[in-house]
Write a protein that holds these residues in place. Structure first.
Motif, PDB file in Angstrom:
ATOM      1  N   ALA A   1     -36.243  16.013  22.980  1.00  0.00           N
ATOM      2  CA  ALA A   1     -35.217  16.012  24.006  1.00  0.00           C
ATOM      3  C   ALA A   1     -35.254  14.699  24.760  1.00  0.00           C
ATOM      4  O   ALA A   1     -36.293  14.096  24.950  1.00  0.00           O
ATOM      5  CB  ALA A   1     -35.416  17.175  24.960  1.00  0.00           C
ATOM      6  N   SER A   2     -34.100  14.264  25.257  1.00  0.00           N
ATOM      7  CA  SER A   2     -34.004  12.988  25.963  1.00  0.00           C
ATOM      8  C   SER A   2     -34.494  13.133  27.386  1.00  0.00           C
ATOM      9  O   SER A   2     -34.468  14.222  27.978  1.00  0.00           O
ATOM     10  CB  SER A   2     -32.539  12.524  25.953  1.00  0.00           C
ATOM     11  N   ARG A   3     -34.939  12.042  27.986  1.00  0.00           N
ATOM     12  CA  ARG A   3     -35.358  12.062  29.392  1.00  0.00           C
ATOM     13  C   ARG A   3     -34.162  12.353  30.294  1.00  0.00           C
ATOM     14  O   ARG A   3     -34.258  13.058  31.285  1.00  0.00           O
ATOM     15  CB  ARG A   3     -35.959  10.717  29.787  1.00  0.00           C
ATOM     16  N   ARG A   4     -32.991  11.774  29.964  1.00  0.00           N
ATOM     17  CA  ARG A   4     -31.824  11.953  30.787  1.00  0.00           C
ATOM     18  C   ARG A   4     -31.112  13.226  30.379  1.00  0.00           C
ATOM     19  O   ARG A   4     -30.788  13.427  29.224  1.00  0.00           O
ATOM     20  CB  ARG A   4     -30.886  10.756  30.617  1.00  0.00           C
ATOM     21  N   ARG A  87     -41.225  11.712  25.366  1.00  0.00           N
ATOM     22  CA  ARG A  87     -40.780  12.925  26.047  1.00  0.00           C
ATOM     23  C   ARG A  87     -41.599  14.131  25.585  1.00  0.00           C
ATOM     24  O   ARG A  87     -42.015  14.960  26.394  1.00  0.00           O
ATOM     25  CB  ARG A  87     -39.293  13.137  25.772  1.00  0.00           C
ATOM     26  N   GLU A  88     -41.862  14.229  24.279  1.00  0.00           N
ATOM     27  CA  GLU A  88     -42.615  15.365  23.758  1.00  0.00           C
ATOM     28  C   GLU A  88     -44.066  15.352  24.244  1.00  0.00           C
ATOM     29  O   GLU A  88     -44.617  16.399  24.591  1.00  0.00           O
ATOM     30  CB  GLU A  88     -42.554  15.375  22.230  1.00  0.00           C
ATOM     31  N   ARG A  89     -44.684  14.167  24.260  1.00  0.00           N
ATOM     32  CA  ARG A  89     -46.063  14.082  24.764  1.00  0.00           C
ATOM     33  C   ARG A  89     -46.126  14.490  26.234  1.00  0.00           C
ATOM     34  O   ARG A  89     -47.047  15.205  26.660  1.00  0.00           O
ATOM     35  CB  ARG A  89     -46.599  12.664  24.577  1.00  0.00           C
ATOM     36  N   GLU A  90     -45.152  14.032  27.005  1.00  0.00           N
ATOM     37  CA  GLU A  90     -45.122  14.366  28.427  1.00  0.00           C
ATOM     38  C   GLU A  90     -44.955  15.860  28.633  1.00  0.00           C
ATOM     39  O   GLU A  90     -45.624  16.468  29.480  1.00  0.00           O
ATOM     40  CB  GLU A  90     -43.954  13.607  29.079  1.00  0.00           C
ATOM     41  N   LEU A  91     -44.074  16.475  27.839  1.00  0.00           N
ATOM     42  CA  LEU A  91     -43.839  17.910  27.979  1.00  0.00           C
ATOM     43  C   LEU A  91     -45.080  18.713  27.609  1.00  0.00           C
ATOM     44  O   LEU A  91     -45.449  19.670  28.312  1.00  0.00           O
ATOM     45  CB  LEU A  91     -42.656  18.320  27.109  1.00  0.00           C
ATOM     46  N   ALA A  96     -49.479  22.263  29.161  1.00  0.00           N
ATOM     47  CA  ALA A  96     -50.899  22.579  29.042  1.00  0.00           C
ATOM     48  C   ALA A  96     -51.568  22.647  30.398  1.00  0.00           C
ATOM     49  O   ALA A  96     -52.521  23.415  30.607  1.00  0.00           O
ATOM     50  CB  ALA A  96     -51.593  21.544  28.162  1.00  0.00           C
ATOM     51  N   ALA A  97     -51.084  21.856  31.334  1.00  0.00           N
ATOM     52  CA  ALA A  97     -51.660  21.853  32.684  1.00  0.00           C
ATOM     53  C   ALA A  97     -51.295  23.104  33.470  1.00  0.00           C
ATOM     54  O   ALA A  97     -51.894  23.372  34.516  1.00  0.00           O
ATOM     55  CB  ALA A  97     -51.197  20.603  33.432  1.00  0.00           C
ATOM     56  N   GLN A  98     -50.329  23.876  32.988  1.00  0.00           N
ATOM     57  CA  GLN A  98     -49.867  25.055  33.716  1.00  0.00           C
ATOM     58  C   GLN A  98     -50.648  26.312  33.374  1.00  0.00           C
ATOM     59  O   GLN A  98     -50.409  27.359  33.979  1.00  0.00           O
ATOM     60  CB  GLN A  98     -48.378  25.289  33.416  1.00  0.00           C
ATOM     61  N   VAL A  99     -51.574  26.239  32.406  1.00  0.00           N
ATOM     62  CA  VAL A  99     -52.277  27.442  31.958  1.00  0.00           C
ATOM     63  C   VAL A  99     -53.782  27.244  32.093  1.00  0.00           C
ATOM     64  O   VAL A  99     -54.268  26.116  32.190  1.00  0.00           O
ATOM     65  CB  VAL A  99     -51.921  27.765  30.493  1.00  0.00           C
ATOM     66  N   PRO A 100     -54.540  28.337  32.091  1.00  0.00           N
ATOM     67  CA  PRO A 100     -56.003  28.222  32.130  1.00  0.00           C
ATOM     68  C   PRO A 100     -56.537  27.471  30.917  1.00  0.00           C
ATOM     69  O   PRO A 100     -55.865  27.369  29.877  1.00  0.00           O
ATOM     70  CB  PRO A 100     -56.470  29.685  32.121  1.00  0.00           C
ATOM     71  N   PHE A 111     -45.495  25.231  22.080  1.00  0.00           N
ATOM     72  CA  PHE A 111     -44.453  24.281  22.466  1.00  0.00           C
ATOM     73  C   PHE A 111     -44.206  23.224  21.395  1.00  0.00           C
ATOM     74  O   PHE A 111     -43.104  22.677  21.314  1.00  0.00           O
ATOM     75  CB  PHE A 111     -44.774  23.669  23.829  1.00  0.00           C
ATOM     76  N   GLU A 112     -45.200  22.954  20.568  1.00  0.00           N
ATOM     77  CA  GLU A 112     -44.931  22.078  19.419  1.00  0.00           C
ATOM     78  C   GLU A 112     -43.938  22.731  18.464  1.00  0.00           C
ATOM     79  O   GLU A 112     -43.028  22.075  17.941  1.00  0.00           O
ATOM     80  CB  GLU A 112     -46.236  21.757  18.684  1.00  0.00           C
ATOM     81  N   LEU A 113     -44.080  24.040  18.250  1.00  0.00           N
ATOM     82  CA  LEU A 113     -43.126  24.764  17.407  1.00  0.00           C
ATOM     83  C   LEU A 113     -41.741  24.796  18.046  1.00  0.00           C
ATOM     84  O   LEU A 113     -40.720  24.638  17.360  1.00  0.00           O
ATOM     85  CB  LEU A 113     -43.629  26.192  17.161  1.00  0.00           C
ATOM     86  N   LEU A 114     -41.693  24.997  19.350  1.00  0.00           N
ATOM     87  CA  LEU A 114     -40.401  25.016  20.034  1.00  0.00           C
ATOM     88  C   LEU A 114     -39.703  23.662  19.945  1.00  0.00           C
ATOM     89  O   LEU A 114     -38.494  23.581  19.699  1.00  0.00           O
ATOM     90  CB  LEU A 114     -40.602  25.391  21.506  1.00  0.00           C
ATOM     91  N   MET A 115     -40.474  22.584  20.127  1.00  0.00           N
ATOM     92  CA  MET A 115     -39.868  21.253  20.056  1.00  0.00           C
ATOM     93  C   MET A 115     -39.424  20.924  18.634  1.00  0.00           C
ATOM     94  O   MET A 115     -38.403  20.269  18.433  1.00  0.00           O
ATOM     95  CB  MET A 115     -40.851  20.206  20.591  1.00  0.00           C
TER      96      MET A 115
END
Length: 420
Positions: A1-4, A87-91, A96-100, A111-115
């Protein structure tokens, strides 16, 4: 996905309401122990909550893919590529930071599968999906409806070689040119000296012909058909010679490996590897010595005037060799249901697993997986995949699009049917 963020419909991408939560499922529900409230949850209640969550995930996934359509429209308008690695690395890092800590790996895989699904969707909407997909579509549209009956075909060896027998099986009236090495066959096709080339690629007893696989890295070609040929090796010698007279046996390395039990039963015999079984037969026929023999086909006995001292001496009765028919240009003839890829994965943990997961997700069967070391690259390998999947099927295009966008190196070697 694009940044913009592209302009999108309110229905497709408006933030959703908070997900409805069912009863809290604690670890106790999974272990059968009491939870913090002092009660034991029933398994059926837990499954009902899972079903409710899954339903919401599906709805959210549909909305996410609608957003992918909007992103594709934006990228088409602004001439942007589908893949945006940064963009994918950032996502991935953000999610990953949102989970234990113990859920990070699962989250990254999800999320790799989703992307990847998003990239494939965008490629479909943009009508491109990669250079290789366009090549395949063009070949499917413009290849002849019938496989050629006659052509000038390059083979290694001399008359009577198994490559010649396979060539006659593939073509009805082939004009065969013989070359000394497998490399020369590749070059004859690559330089337009021959229309096609026929090469052995694997044997049911001795395995892959490594020399041919290594040469695949160095040459440009496409596989347009394969042939599976039953191979029966025979010990051939000059007329009047007996088995007890033989002290030296010549043949190709693969044939020698396929006849190990028979050769080990002979006393006082030295075995020599040469370029080709038919060349070994010709050498025996032209030699003035009477203590030499060749492992080769019965056709060689007829062609070179040799006697069969022992027939069917291969270790296994169901001894088959597969041959590949190659051409310079890509053609995909009707009925092509097998394909071959060469690829290099990123040198990181789980890279090959991620590639294999793509085949599983698309329900595509891998017929053969071969790895060969890459010259001058320590501990890095080229992987060869043979798959069972019609070349015109939607899942095949999805697979190619995905592999081309995620592998470090990717080469499509062709789609074909196999002659048996």
């Amino acid at each position: 996905a694009s940044r913009r963020s592209p302009r999108r419909s309110a229905r497709a991408c408006t933030p959703t309401n908070h997900v409805t939560r069912g009863p809290r499922v604690g670890l106790a529900g999974a272990t059968g122990e009491k939870d913090h409230g002092g009660t034991v949850e029933d398994l059926s209640d837990i499954r009902k909550e899972i079903d409710s969550i899954d339903t919401q995930i599906v709805e959210l996934f549909k909305r996410r893919m609608s957003c992918a359509d909007a992103v594709a429209a934006y990228k088409r308008a602004h001439d942007l590529p589908v893949l945006d690695r940064s963009r994918e690395r950032e996502l991935l890092a953000r999610r990953a930071a949102q989970v234990p800590e113990d859920m990070k790996v699962y989250t990254e895989v999800l999320f790799e599968l989703l992307m990847e699904a998003s990239r494939n969707r965008q490629g479909e909407r943009l009508g491109t999906g990669g250079h290789t997909v366009e090549q395949i579509r063009d070949a499917l549209a413009h290849s002849p409806e019938l496989f050629p009956r006659d052509a000038y075909v390059a083979c290694q060896g001399v008359e009577g070689a198994y490559q010649q027998i396979a060539t006659d099986r593939i073509f009805r009236h082939a004009n065969i040119g013989y070359f000394d090495t497998f490399d020369a066959v590749f070059r004859a096709v690559e330089e337009n000296y021959a229309d096609f080339g026929v090469l052995p690629i694997e044997n049911s007893t001795a395995g892959s012909v490594n020399q041919v696989f290594d040469l695949m890295m160095r040459h440009n070609f496409h596989i347009v058909r394969t042939c599976r040929l039953k191979v029966d090796h025979n010990l051939l010698a000059k007329p009047g010679c007996g088995l007890g007279d033989i002290r030296h046996i010549y043949s190709h390395e693969q044939a020698i490996n396929q006849c190990g039990e028979f050769l080990s039963s002979l006393e006082g015999v030295t075995v020599h590897a040469c370029e080709n079984t038919a060349m070994a037969s010709k050498m025996v026929a032209e030699s003035e010595r009477r203590d030499v023999a060749a492992l080769a086909s019965r056709a060689c006995a007829r062609i070179y005037g040799l006697d069969v001292l022992a027939s069917g001496v291969q270790d296994q009765g169901n001894n088959y060799t597969r041959f590949a028919c190659i051409s310079k240009d890509l053609s995909i003839y009707p009925g092509a249901d097998r394909s071959t890829f060469m690829l290099v994965v990123n040198h990181e943990p789980g890279a090959l697993y991620k590639v294999l997961a793509k085949f599983y997700d698309l329900d595509i069967n891998i017929i053969k997986l071969e790895s060969r070391p890459i010259p001058d690259r320590d501990f890095e390998f080229m992987f060869y995949f043979d798959i069972d999947c019609p070349a015109a099927s939607p899942e095949f295009f999805t697979l190619v699009r995905s592999l081309e966008s995620t592998c470090e190196e990717f080469r499509y070697l062709g789609s074909y049917s196999e002659v048996i």
